[in-house]
Every structure is written in structure tokens, then in C-alpha cells.
Design an enzyme around this catalytic site. Structure first.
Site, PDB file in Angstrom:
ATOM      1  N   ASN A   1     -74.159 -21.253 -61.143  1.00 29.65           N
ATOM      2  CA  ASN A   1     -73.664 -20.144 -60.323  1.00 29.65           C
ATOM      3  C   ASN A   1     -74.391 -18.877 -60.769  1.00 29.65           C
ATOM      4  OD1 ASN A   1     -72.205 -18.192 -58.995  1.00 29.65           O
ATOM      5  ND2 ASN A   1     -70.286 -18.526 -60.128  1.00 29.65           N
TER       6      ASN A   1
ATOM      7  N   LYS B   1     -74.343 -16.023 -59.454  1.00 34.19           N
ATOM      8  CA  LYS B   1     -73.584 -14.791 -59.156  1.00 34.19           C
ATOM      9  C   LYS B   1     -74.510 -13.757 -58.509  1.00 34.19           C
ATOM     10  CE  LYS B   1     -70.283 -16.018 -62.674  1.00 34.19           C
ATOM     11  NZ  LYS B   1     -69.313 -15.608 -63.672  1.00 34.19           N
TER      12      LYS B   1
ATOM     13  N   HIS C   1     -63.563 -18.563 -56.281  1.00 37.33           N
ATOM     14  CA  HIS C   1     -63.933 -18.143 -57.637  1.00 37.33           C
ATOM     15  C   HIS C   1     -63.023 -16.992 -58.059  1.00 37.33           C
ATOM     16  CE1 HIS C   1     -66.148 -16.590 -61.025  1.00 37.33           C
ATOM     17  NE2 HIS C   1     -66.801 -17.740 -61.070  1.00 37.33           N
TER      18      HIS C   1
ATOM     19  N   GLU D   1     -63.576 -14.367 -59.572  1.00 35.06           N
ATOM     20  CA  GLU D   1     -64.125 -13.023 -59.310  1.00 35.06           C
ATOM     21  C   GLU D   1     -63.875 -12.622 -57.865  1.00 35.06           C
ATOM     22  OE1 GLU D   1     -68.042 -13.816 -60.827  1.00 35.06           O
ATOM     23  OE2 GLU D   1     -67.229 -13.860 -62.861  1.00 35.06           O
TER      24      GLU D   1
ATOM     25  N   GLU E   1     -61.570 -23.142 -64.231  1.00 32.95           N
ATOM     26  CA  GLU E   1     -62.213 -22.020 -64.920  1.00 32.95           C
ATOM     27  C   GLU E   1     -61.165 -21.049 -65.438  1.00 32.95           C
ATOM     28  OE1 GLU E   1     -66.558 -21.430 -63.635  1.00 32.95           O
ATOM     29  OE2 GLU E   1     -65.315 -20.319 -62.251  1.00 32.95           O
TER      30      GLU E   1
ATOM     31  N   GLY F   1     -67.640 -15.612 -68.737  1.00 37.05           N
ATOM     32  CA  GLY F   1     -68.528 -14.512 -69.124  1.00 37.05           C
ATOM     33  C   GLY F   1     -68.131 -13.833 -70.424  1.00 37.05           C
TER      34      GLY F   1
ATOM     35  N   SER G   1     -68.154 -19.887 -69.890  1.00 35.56           N
ATOM     36  CA  SER G   1     -68.992 -19.782 -71.085  1.00 35.56           C
ATOM     37  C   SER G   1     -69.513 -21.131 -71.588  1.00 35.56           C
ATOM     38  CB  SER G   1     -68.241 -19.048 -72.200  1.00 35.56           C
ATOM     39  OG  SER G   1     -67.944 -17.719 -71.805  1.00 35.56           O
TER      40      SER G   1
HETATM   41  P1  PGA Z   1     -69.952 -18.134 -67.282  1.00 40.67           P
HETATM   42  O1  PGA Z   1     -69.448 -18.154 -65.753  1.00 40.67           O
HETATM   43  O2  PGA Z   1     -70.603 -19.449 -67.561  1.00 40.67           O
HETATM   44  O3  PGA Z   1     -70.908 -16.986 -67.364  1.00 40.67           O
HETATM   45  O4  PGA Z   1     -68.726 -17.921 -68.135  1.00 40.67           O
HETATM   46  C1  PGA Z   1     -68.873 -19.294 -65.187  1.00 40.67           C
HETATM   47  C2  PGA Z   1     -68.424 -19.025 -63.776  1.00 40.67           C
HETATM   48  O5  PGA Z   1     -67.839 -17.960 -63.532  1.00 40.67           O
HETATM   49  O6  PGA Z   1     -68.630 -19.841 -62.854  1.00 40.67           O
END
Ligand code: PGA
Length: 258
Positions: A12, A14, A103, A105, A175, A181, A220
Site C-alpha cells: 500500500n 498510500k 482503511h 486512514e 490492521e 506507521g 509496521s
Molecule cells: P505501515 O502501514 O506498514 O506503514 O504500518 C500499513 C497500512 O496502513 O496498510
């Protein structure tokens, strides 16, 4: 993971990688992936921003890079007066196979509710693509002991009432929001426990889909943590953010031993 389900590793990207950068990254990835073989049953999807999709599609198809094209979001309608939106129909035309939906976010910054997520899943399925439906709890919910209830509710809202074969074909991504992140990965035991709970929730409304449905972990994930996480029998791959922007790191995750 269970061998029959296989492993899906999804990058992903982003809001990163303009189309010049995306081309460079997909070519680096392609060179690394084509230099070796993927473990049996292993699949990779890449989810660039919309403006880089066509570039990545062209590179993947012309160089036969063994990845599926993915998107990060879509609208629930096929067309119309929705300024700034992109429809599932438009994504399907680009040979997109997987579309991330729900997601955290998007839920957090763009107000996406379970109801909106369900309508997006309808659109993705209507156009023959596979939704990657994200679920997960906040740190406060985890600390209050509400993590499982929250996640089970999100799973039901997304999938209950759909035909069993449809449920079996989707991908769920667990998640935990506090792990995204932050560099703070869930422990393999916690990730496995929640992925098992997600599968058992599916069993409540679509019992024959539980063995087939794929459940990813995200938050992460790094080459250092991937192998241990993949040992969890209910973890069928990863949704990778930060580490997917580095070709070498993503390929190490893709090649992690199960
Ligand atoms: P990350 O993001 O690996 O940077 O923690 C995962 C995601 O939000 O899909």
C-alpha cells in the site's frame, strides 16, 4: 498460514510515488522478483496512488512482472456527479484486481463509515475485483478490552448477508490502528489471536467460507517481523505500508518463509 489459502502480500503505497517515482519502484521490484521465484501459492499486489496506476499497469504488463495491480480506494457509484472521485468501474478497466477499502486512514480522515465501506465492497465485487477490507481497533479500544468486539462488528458490517462464495473470495486485513506507521508491530501472538477471531466471526454467518477466506495482518510489517507473523496459522499475508516503498524490503517480505 494454511498452505491451501496461499499468501497475499500487498504493498500500500498510500499518497507516495508520483508516476515517475512509481515507474522506477515497479521496475526495481520487477527486477528483483524476476531474478528468483516466488514461494508456491504466493501472490503480490501493488497499490499505487490513482495517478500512477496506468504507469504501473503498463510496466507490469509489458515486462511480465508477477504482481497484481491494486488500488487504495474507490467510489461506490459507477459514474456521475462526484467531483474528485474514481469509480470501481474505472479501476476494473485498468486491470485492477484488488481494491483496499475501509482503511483506517480513510475511516479516520475522510469519515468513512461501515455503511460506506459496505457500498464500496458492493461496487468492487460488481466489477469482478477483490476487496481487501481493513478492520482494526484503536489503542484506547485495545486498552479498554474492546478490540475484539470492534473488529468483529466491522467484519459483520462488511460481509454478513453476502453469498458464501463471495465471502470466501474477499480478503480481510487486520490492521490495529496503533501499529500503523508507528514502528510498533503487534506481537505474533496478538496478531494471530485477532486473525483467528476474525475467521471465527466469518464462521457465524458464512461457515463454509472460513477455511478459504484470506486474512492479512498490517501495521509496521518489516522483513524482520514477517516470518514470525506468517507462522500464525490464521495469518495469510500482509498489507504493507512503509516497507513497500523500498523494493528490496518488500521483496524480502514477499519471500518470507511460512
Ligand atoms: P505501515 O502501514 O506498514 O506503514 O504500518 C500499513 C497500512 O496502513 O496498510
Amino acid at each position: 498460514m494454511l498452505a491451501e489459502r496461499g499468501v497475499l502480500v500487498s504493498g500500500n503505497w498510500k499518497m507516495n510515488e508520483n508516476h515517475f517515482e512509481a515507474l522506477k519502484l515497479v521496475q526495481e521490484l520487477g527486477a528483483l522478483l524476476l531474478a528468483g521465484t516466488l514461494p508456491p501459492g504466493r501472490e503480490v499486489s501493488l497499490h499505487p496512488p490513482f495517478t500512477s496506476l496506468r504507469t504501473v499497469q503498463t510496466a507490469v504488463e509489458s515486462d511480465h512482472i508477477p504482481v497484481a495491480l491494486g488500488a487504495q480506494n474507490c467510489h461506490w457509484e459507477d459514474r456521475g456527479a462526484y467531483t474528485g472521485e474514481v469509480s470501481a468501474e474505472m479501476l476494473a478497466k485498468l486491470n485492477v484486481r484488488y481494491v483496499i477499502t475501509g482503511h483506517s486512514e480513510r475511516r479516520q480522515y475522510f469519515g468513512e463509515t461501515d455503511e460506506v465501506v459496505a457500498r464500496k465492497i458492493d461496487a468492487i465485487l460488481r466489477h469482478g475485483m477483490v476487496p481487501i477490507v481493513c478492520v482494526g481497533e484503536t489503542l484506547a479500544e485495545r486498552e479498554a478490552g474492546d478490540a475484539e468486539t470492534k473488529v468483529r462488528g466491522q467484519v459483520r458490517a462488511a460481509l454478513e448477508g453476502r453469498p458464501t462464495e463471495v465471502v470466501a473470495s474477499v480478503v480481510l486485513a487486520y490492521e490495529p490502528i496503533w501499529a500503523i506507521g508507528t514502528g510498533r508491530t503487534a506481537t505474533p501472538a496478538d496478531a494471530q489471536e485477532m486473525c483467528a477471531a476474525i475467521r471465527s466471526e466469518v464462521g457465524h454467518f458464512a461457515p463454509s467460507a472460513t477455511a478459504a477466506i484470506r486474512v492479512q495482518y498490517g501495521g509496521s510489517v518489516t522483513p524482520e517481523t514477517a516470518e514470525e507473523l506468517l507462522a500464525g496459522e490464521d495469518i495469510d499475508g500482509f498489507l504493507v505500508g512503509g516497507a513497500s516503498l523500498d523494493a528490496q524490503r518488500l521483496v524480502s517480505i514477499v519471500r518470507a518463509r511460512a
